[in-house]
Design a protein around this motif. Structure first.
Motif, PDB file in Angstrom:
ATOM      1  N   GLN A  16      -2.847  18.510   5.414  1.00 44.61           N
ATOM      2  CA  GLN A  16      -3.308  17.909   4.158  1.00 44.61           C
ATOM      3  C   GLN A  16      -2.430  16.727   3.770  1.00 44.61           C
ATOM      4  OE1 GLN A  16      -3.194  21.676   1.998  1.00 44.61           O
ATOM      5  NE2 GLN A  16      -5.356  21.388   1.447  1.00 44.61           N
ATOM      6  N   TYR A  17      -1.111  16.892   3.854  1.00 50.76           N
ATOM      7  CA  TYR A  17      -0.187  15.807   3.519  1.00 50.76           C
ATOM      8  C   TYR A  17      -0.468  14.591   4.409  1.00 50.76           C
ATOM      9  CZ  TYR A  17       4.047  13.036   3.243  1.00 50.76           C
ATOM     10  OH  TYR A  17       4.932  11.993   3.103  1.00 50.76           O
ATOM     11  N   ILE A  20      -3.562  12.812   3.330  1.00 52.15           N
ATOM     12  CA  ILE A  20      -3.327  12.049   2.095  1.00 52.15           C
ATOM     13  C   ILE A  20      -2.620  10.740   2.422  1.00 52.15           C
ATOM     14  CG2 ILE A  20      -1.995  12.018  -0.059  1.00 52.15           C
ATOM     15  CD1 ILE A  20      -2.612  15.122  -0.179  1.00 52.15           C
ATOM     16  N   ARG A  23      -5.017   8.297   4.067  1.00 53.44           N
ATOM     17  CA  ARG A  23      -5.949   7.703   3.095  1.00 53.44           C
ATOM     18  C   ARG A  23      -5.240   6.721   2.156  1.00 53.44           C
ATOM     19  NH1 ARG A  23     -10.476  12.153   1.291  1.00 53.44           N
ATOM     20  NH2 ARG A  23     -10.803  13.073   3.351  1.00 53.44           N
ATOM     21  N   MET A  66      -3.743   7.596  -6.044  1.00 49.57           N
ATOM     22  CA  MET A  66      -3.313   8.821  -5.383  1.00 49.57           C
ATOM     23  C   MET A  66      -4.062  10.067  -5.844  1.00 49.57           C
ATOM     24  SD  MET A  66      -0.826  11.665  -5.834  1.00 49.57           S
ATOM     25  CE  MET A  66       0.002  11.094  -7.275  1.00 49.57           C
ATOM     26  N   ILE A  69      -7.506  10.825  -4.284  1.00 44.11           N
ATOM     27  CA  ILE A  69      -7.350  11.151  -2.862  1.00 44.11           C
ATOM     28  C   ILE A  69      -6.854  12.577  -2.699  1.00 44.11           C
ATOM     29  CG2 ILE A  69      -5.959  10.650  -0.799  1.00 44.11           C
ATOM     30  CD1 ILE A  69      -6.213   7.652  -1.616  1.00 44.11           C
ATOM     31  N   VAL A  70      -5.846  12.940  -3.457  1.00 45.59           N
ATOM     32  CA  VAL A  70      -5.285  14.296  -3.374  1.00 45.59           C
ATOM     33  C   VAL A  70      -6.355  15.332  -3.717  1.00 45.59           C
ATOM     34  CG1 VAL A  70      -3.621  15.862  -4.442  1.00 45.59           C
ATOM     35  CG2 VAL A  70      -2.907  13.576  -3.760  1.00 45.59           C
ATOM     36  N   VAL A  73      -8.822  15.810  -0.868  1.00 52.43           N
ATOM     37  CA  VAL A  73      -8.233  16.563   0.241  1.00 52.43           C
ATOM     38  C   VAL A  73      -8.080  18.035  -0.113  1.00 52.43           C
ATOM     39  CG1 VAL A  73      -6.146  16.749   1.680  1.00 52.43           C
ATOM     40  CG2 VAL A  73      -7.134  14.518   1.227  1.00 52.43           C
TER      41      VAL A  73
END
Length: 91
Positions: A16-17, A20, A23, A66, A69-70, A73
């Motif tokens: 996931q990180y 992120i 993206r 941010m 996007i987070v 995800v």
């Protein structure tokens, strides 16, 4: 005034990180103005992030890109801990 931002999601994996970060780079926000330091640490699904920002305004501006996007995800940032920086020693 510089601020520190500590984010400890309930769950965040390396996959996931990395998504992120990918993206953010694609959105032109991989190296945002005003961010002085970034670290991601932890293991398994317990990754955490620590940043130093020049100002709250710089962090808030980055958040406009941010946060969506987070959320896409699937990471819940929880409540970031934001504190003023007393001293920053580089090196």
């Amino acid at each position: 005034m510089a601020i520190s931002v500590y984010i400890s999601p309930a769950s965040a994996t390396a996959a996931q990180y990395d998504e992120i970060i990918r993206r953010l780079d694609a959105a032109g926000a991989g190296k945002p103005a005003g961010r002085l330091y970034h670290a991601c640490f932890g293991f398994g699904d317990k990754l955490q992030v620590f940043d130093i920002w020049e100002s709250q305004q710089a962090f808030d501006k980055f958040g406009e890109t941010m946060i969506p996007i987070v959320q896409e995800v699937g990471v819940d940032l929880g409540q970031p801990m934001v504190e003023p920086v007393h001293n920053l020693i580089q090196g």
